[in-house]
Write an enzyme that holds these catalytic residues in place. Structure first.
Site, PDB file in Angstrom:
ATOM      1  N   SER A  15      -2.019   2.248   3.072  1.00 14.20           N
ATOM      2  CA  SER A  15      -2.867   1.092   2.778  1.00 14.20           C
ATOM      3  C   SER A  15      -3.580   0.618   4.057  1.00 14.20           C
ATOM      4  CB  SER A  15      -2.021  -0.016   2.157  1.00 14.20           C
ATOM      5  OG  SER A  15      -0.868  -0.218   2.932  1.00 14.20           O
ATOM      6  N   GLU A  46       9.174   6.693   1.826  1.00 18.31           N
ATOM      7  CA  GLU A  46      10.594   6.550   1.464  1.00 18.31           C
ATOM      8  C   GLU A  46      10.777   6.452  -0.040  1.00 18.31           C
ATOM      9  OE1 GLU A  46       8.498   4.537   2.884  1.00 18.31           O
ATOM     10  OE2 GLU A  46       9.255   2.491   3.135  1.00 18.31           O
ATOM     11  N   ARG A  47       9.649   6.411  -0.792  1.00  9.68           N
ATOM     12  CA  ARG A  47       9.780   6.249  -2.242  1.00  9.68           C
ATOM     13  C   ARG A  47       9.886   7.583  -2.982  1.00  9.68           C
ATOM     14  NH1 ARG A  47       5.542   1.515  -3.351  1.00  9.68           N
ATOM     15  NH2 ARG A  47       4.599   2.096  -1.379  1.00  9.68           N
ATOM     16  N   LYS A  99       6.954  11.903   8.667  1.00 10.81           N
ATOM     17  CA  LYS A  99       7.673  10.728   8.158  1.00 10.81           C
ATOM     18  C   LYS A  99       7.074  10.430   6.781  1.00 10.81           C
ATOM     19  CE  LYS A  99       7.699   6.890   7.297  1.00 10.81           C
ATOM     20  NZ  LYS A  99       7.854   6.429   5.879  1.00 10.81           N
ATOM     21  N   GLU A 146      -7.745  -3.766  -3.723  1.00  6.74           N
ATOM     22  CA  GLU A 146      -7.283  -2.545  -4.385  1.00  6.74           C
ATOM     23  C   GLU A 146      -6.118  -2.894  -5.310  1.00  6.74           C
ATOM     24  OE1 GLU A 146      -5.160   0.254  -1.838  1.00  6.74           O
ATOM     25  OE2 GLU A 146      -6.125   1.919  -2.867  1.00  6.74           O
ATOM     26  N   PHE A 186       3.121   7.339  -0.753  1.00 12.54           N
ATOM     27  CA  PHE A 186       3.913   7.834  -1.878  1.00 12.54           C
ATOM     28  C   PHE A 186       3.096   8.641  -2.876  1.00 12.54           C
ATOM     29  CE2 PHE A 186       2.157   4.139  -4.085  1.00 12.54           C
ATOM     30  CZ  PHE A 186       1.992   4.625  -5.378  1.00 12.54           C
ATOM     31  N   CYS A 188      -6.069   7.398  -4.292  1.00 15.25           N
ATOM     32  CA  CYS A 188      -7.055   6.731  -3.424  1.00 15.25           C
ATOM     33  C   CYS A 188      -8.462   7.160  -3.800  1.00 15.25           C
ATOM     34  CB  CYS A 188      -6.786   7.046  -1.973  1.00 15.25           C
ATOM     35  SG  CYS A 188      -7.040   8.756  -1.612  1.00 15.25           S
TER      36      CYS A 188
HETATM   37  P1  NAD Z   1       1.826   2.156   2.412  1.00 17.01           P
HETATM   38  O1  NAD Z   1       0.778   1.712   3.369  1.00 17.01           O
HETATM   39  O2  NAD Z   1       2.743   1.146   1.839  1.00 17.01           O
HETATM   40  O3  NAD Z   1       2.787   3.242   3.113  1.00 17.01           O
HETATM   41  C1  NAD Z   1       2.259   4.358   3.795  1.00 17.01           C
HETATM   42  C2  NAD Z   1       3.267   4.795   4.854  1.00 17.01           C
HETATM   43  O4  NAD Z   1       3.422   3.757   5.822  1.00 17.01           O
HETATM   44  C3  NAD Z   1       4.648   5.090   4.302  1.00 17.01           C
HETATM   45  O5  NAD Z   1       5.161   6.244   4.933  1.00 17.01           O
HETATM   46  C4  NAD Z   1       5.454   3.850   4.673  1.00 17.01           C
HETATM   47  O6  NAD Z   1       6.813   4.118   4.903  1.00 17.01           O
HETATM   48  C5  NAD Z   1       4.795   3.403   5.955  1.00 17.01           C
HETATM   49  N1  NAD Z   1       4.856   1.946   6.163  1.00 17.01           N
HETATM   50  C6  NAD Z   1       5.071   0.994   5.221  1.00 17.01           C
HETATM   51  N2  NAD Z   1       5.003  -0.234   5.784  1.00 17.01           N
HETATM   52  C7  NAD Z   1       4.725  -0.047   7.090  1.00 17.01           C
HETATM   53  C8  NAD Z   1       4.512  -0.935   8.189  1.00 17.01           C
HETATM   54  N3  NAD Z   1       4.552  -2.264   8.032  1.00 17.01           N
HETATM   55  N4  NAD Z   1       4.250  -0.402   9.389  1.00 17.01           N
HETATM   56  C9  NAD Z   1       4.171   0.933   9.558  1.00 17.01           C
HETATM   57  N5  NAD Z   1       4.353   1.811   8.553  1.00 17.01           N
HETATM   58  C10 NAD Z   1       4.632   1.333   7.339  1.00 17.01           C
HETATM   59  O7  NAD Z   1       1.076   2.971   1.271  1.00 17.01           O
HETATM   60  P2  NAD Z   1       1.658   3.516  -0.099  1.00 17.01           P
HETATM   61  O8  NAD Z   1       1.912   2.378  -1.008  1.00 17.01           O
HETATM   62  O9  NAD Z   1       2.734   4.501   0.145  1.00 17.01           O
HETATM   63  O10 NAD Z   1       0.390   4.350  -0.627  1.00 17.01           O
HETATM   64  C11 NAD Z   1      -0.668   3.773  -1.332  1.00 17.01           C
HETATM   65  C12 NAD Z   1      -1.814   3.413  -0.416  1.00 17.01           C
HETATM   66  O11 NAD Z   1      -2.266   4.568   0.284  1.00 17.01           O
HETATM   67  C13 NAD Z   1      -3.025   2.915  -1.180  1.00 17.01           C
HETATM   68  O12 NAD Z   1      -3.610   1.858  -0.461  1.00 17.01           O
HETATM   69  C14 NAD Z   1      -3.950   4.120  -1.216  1.00 17.01           C
HETATM   70  O13 NAD Z   1      -5.306   3.828  -1.375  1.00 17.01           O
HETATM   71  C15 NAD Z   1      -3.675   4.705   0.126  1.00 17.01           C
HETATM   72  N6  NAD Z   1      -4.062   6.098   0.179  1.00 17.01           N
HETATM   73  C16 NAD Z   1      -5.150   6.417   0.924  1.00 17.01           C
HETATM   74  C17 NAD Z   1      -5.564   7.738   0.993  1.00 17.01           C
HETATM   75  C18 NAD Z   1      -6.751   8.117   1.824  1.00 17.01           C
HETATM   76  O14 NAD Z   1      -6.856   9.269   2.186  1.00 17.01           O
HETATM   77  N7  NAD Z   1      -7.625   7.191   2.162  1.00 17.01           N
HETATM   78  C19 NAD Z   1      -4.851   8.730   0.309  1.00 17.01           C
HETATM   79  C20 NAD Z   1      -3.737   8.355  -0.439  1.00 17.01           C
HETATM   80  C21 NAD Z   1      -3.340   7.029  -0.482  1.00 17.01           C
END
Ligand code: NAD
Length: 501
Positions: free
Chosen positions: A226, A176-177, A173, A383, A149, A281
């Protein structure tokens, strides 16, 4: 209520699942739209469109593909305001920060405009008698990206920019937020000249991600989110024979040496720790002053700087940062603040209980500062992803170096100093993927590449830059021999592995 649809085969497609996700306005706390949750039939349809479109797109010469990227870049500039407002309205970051989100994606599109140069491959003339060898980079086919998101413009563009320029078709994909900007980007790619089906957006959550990872027609998956989910995406994708790059969470440290320019360091820390409400991140949620005197000077300088921060709605041009993404995330951050207190850290500034007049139900948190946080605390190890800065005091340079090196995450780290030797030693030895020297948020420029170490990144190729081109292509190496007209160079029958002796 507004519905946010899929974008398949060059047009918006309303879903049929009857299932939706709520998209909030983080400034007010109200639901402002509903996003469709795709069925597997809708995913199949997107993939079928992509498979069909990819054949012609891969056969389109690289310079023509680059022209589409040039036009897309121009359209991004034309629509910058519209995109930034759309982004802020769903994410909650302030407009200037949304522009930055779009700009960092646009820079990767600029990089992708150079694709004819990047795909040239390698050539050896005369590797043997009458023998030439060349290697070409060919697109994979249909590839997918799953995005978080917190950067709804930049991260999709990190992925689909290089992937599409290389001749692949793409299934995105998004989170969704905040799913509206990714759909708008797909519309603009179509307008820029990308054939229908080359970029598709399929909305959904976990179920559709798993369907993507299992689908035989998808050849590679890029994921950012994450760490636990990144790791399971990496494992499931690999199990199904896909190339996977999966970037995870972070806990970046800012090391402050005694000789650092304290005013500059504190100014940098404000933006890096609290900008975008800490939902980056590459944020710096941990600061490590080296030595007692440094810690006291840092703390003293941080307090008025934090005091002067303005939290406001995302359209407030004077606000430094806006609300966090959801009520659930706000509660999670507040939970971590309480945990910090319970673990024995010193809560110096408490950002809980903040209420913005006229926006009492918005997801706002004022800045929080902890001092005397120690490595065994859960609030240090995990985190938080909110506007919370933790001071971890180190007695020596060696101790400060070991903190980010031993941490489970290894995304980014920064050191603030005037000592070139110390900075050089630190950059060489720290076990983290991206290092800043007097640079608080060292996100590499588009022609380098982005990736963390340890639990911040699974897979061996980073995002964008040359790694992005490598990830979205595969190498084919051709060895050719043409017999000479005079008959020389023709070999006898041989049962020995050919060598070039
Ligand atoms: P998230 O892991 O909740 O969601 C990421 C994606 O995975 C979304 O598209 C979501 O729909 C999907 N998803 C959610 N649950 C899932 C599951 N159980 N199985 C498969 N897919 C699933 O992350 P978020 O809250 O949207 O974003 C924040 C996180 O992303 C933080 O941990 C941040 O550090 C990380 N982040 C990392 C980077 C990097 O490049 N390392 C960059 C930006 C954000």
């Amino acid at each position: 209520m507004r519905s946010i649809d899929h974008f398949i085969g060059g047009r918006p497609v309303a879903g049929t699942s009857g299932q939706f996700g709520d998209v909030f306005d983080p400034n007010t706390g109200a639901v402002q739209a509903r996003v469709q949750m795709a069925t597997t039939a809708e995913l199949d349809s997107a993939i079928a469109n992509a498979v069909e479109a990819q054949k012609g797109w891969a056969a389109t010469n690289p310079q023509r593909r680059a022209r589409v990227m040039f036009e897309f870049k121009r359209l991004l500039e034309v629509h910058m305001d519209e995109l930034a407002h759309m982004l802020s309205a769903e994410h909650g970051k302030v407009i200037a920060d949304s522009r930055g989100d779009i700009m960092r994606g646009l820079e990767v599109i600029e990089f992708a405009c150079g694709i004819p140069h990047l795909l040239k491959g390698e050539y050896t003339q005369g590797a043997g008698p009458g023998i030439d060898v060349w290697s070409a980079r060919q697109p994979l086919g249909v590839v997918a990206g799953i995005t978080p998101f917190n950067f709804p413009a930049m991260i999709p563009m990190w992925m689909f920019g290089p992937a599409i320029a290389c001749g692949n078709a793409f299934i995105l994909k998004p989170s969704e937020r905040d799913p509206s900007v990714p759909v708008r980007l797909a519309e603009l790619m179509l307008e820029a000249g990308a054939p229908a089906g080359v970029l598709n957006v399929v909305q959904g959550g976990k179920e559709i991600v798993e369907a993507i990872l299992r689908h035989p027609s998808i050849k590679a998956v890029s994921f950012v989110g994450s760490s636990d989910i990144a790791q399971s995406v990496y494992a499931l994708g690999a199990l199904h024979g896909k190339r996977v790059q999966a970037m995870g969470g972070a806990k970046n440290h800012g090391i402050v040496l005694p000789d650092a320019d304290m005013d500059q360091t504190v100014a940098d820390l404000m933006g890096a720790a609290y900008g975008s409400a800490g939902e980056r991140c590459m944020a710096l949620p941990v600061v490590v002053p080296v030595g007692q005197g440094t810690a006291e000077r840092l703390r003293e300088a941080l307090l008025p700087a934090i005091e002067s921060l303005r939290v406001g709605v995302s359209t407030d041009a004077d606000a430094h940062y806006g609300p966090v993404i959801s009520a659930a995330h706000k509660a999670k951050i507040e939970g971590y603040i309480q945990m910090g207190v319970d673990e024995g850290a010193e809560l110096v500034v408490d950002g809980r209980g903040f209420s913005l007049q006229g926006h009492e139900d918005g997801f706002f948190l004022a800045p929080t500062l902890f001092d005397r946080v120690t490595p065994e605390m859960r609030t240090y190890q995990e985190e938080i992803f909110g506007p919370v800065l933790q001071i971890v005091r180190a007695a020596t340079f060696e101790e400060a170096l070991s903190l980010p090196s031993k941490h489970q995450y290894g995304n980014g780290v920064s050191i603030f100093t005037r000592d070139g030797d110390a900075a050089r030693t630190f950059a060489d030895q720290v076990e983290v993927g991206m290092v800043g020297i007097n640079v608080p948020i060292p996100v590499p420029v588009a022609y380098h590449s982005f990736g963390g170490w340890k639990r911040s990144g699974f897979g061996d190729l980073n995002q964008y830059g040359l790694d992005g081109v490598r990830f979205y292509t595969r190498t084919k190496t051709v060895t050719q021999r043409w017999p000479r007209r005079d008959g020389s160079g023709v070999s006898d029958q041989s049962f020995v592995i050919p060598t070039m002796r």
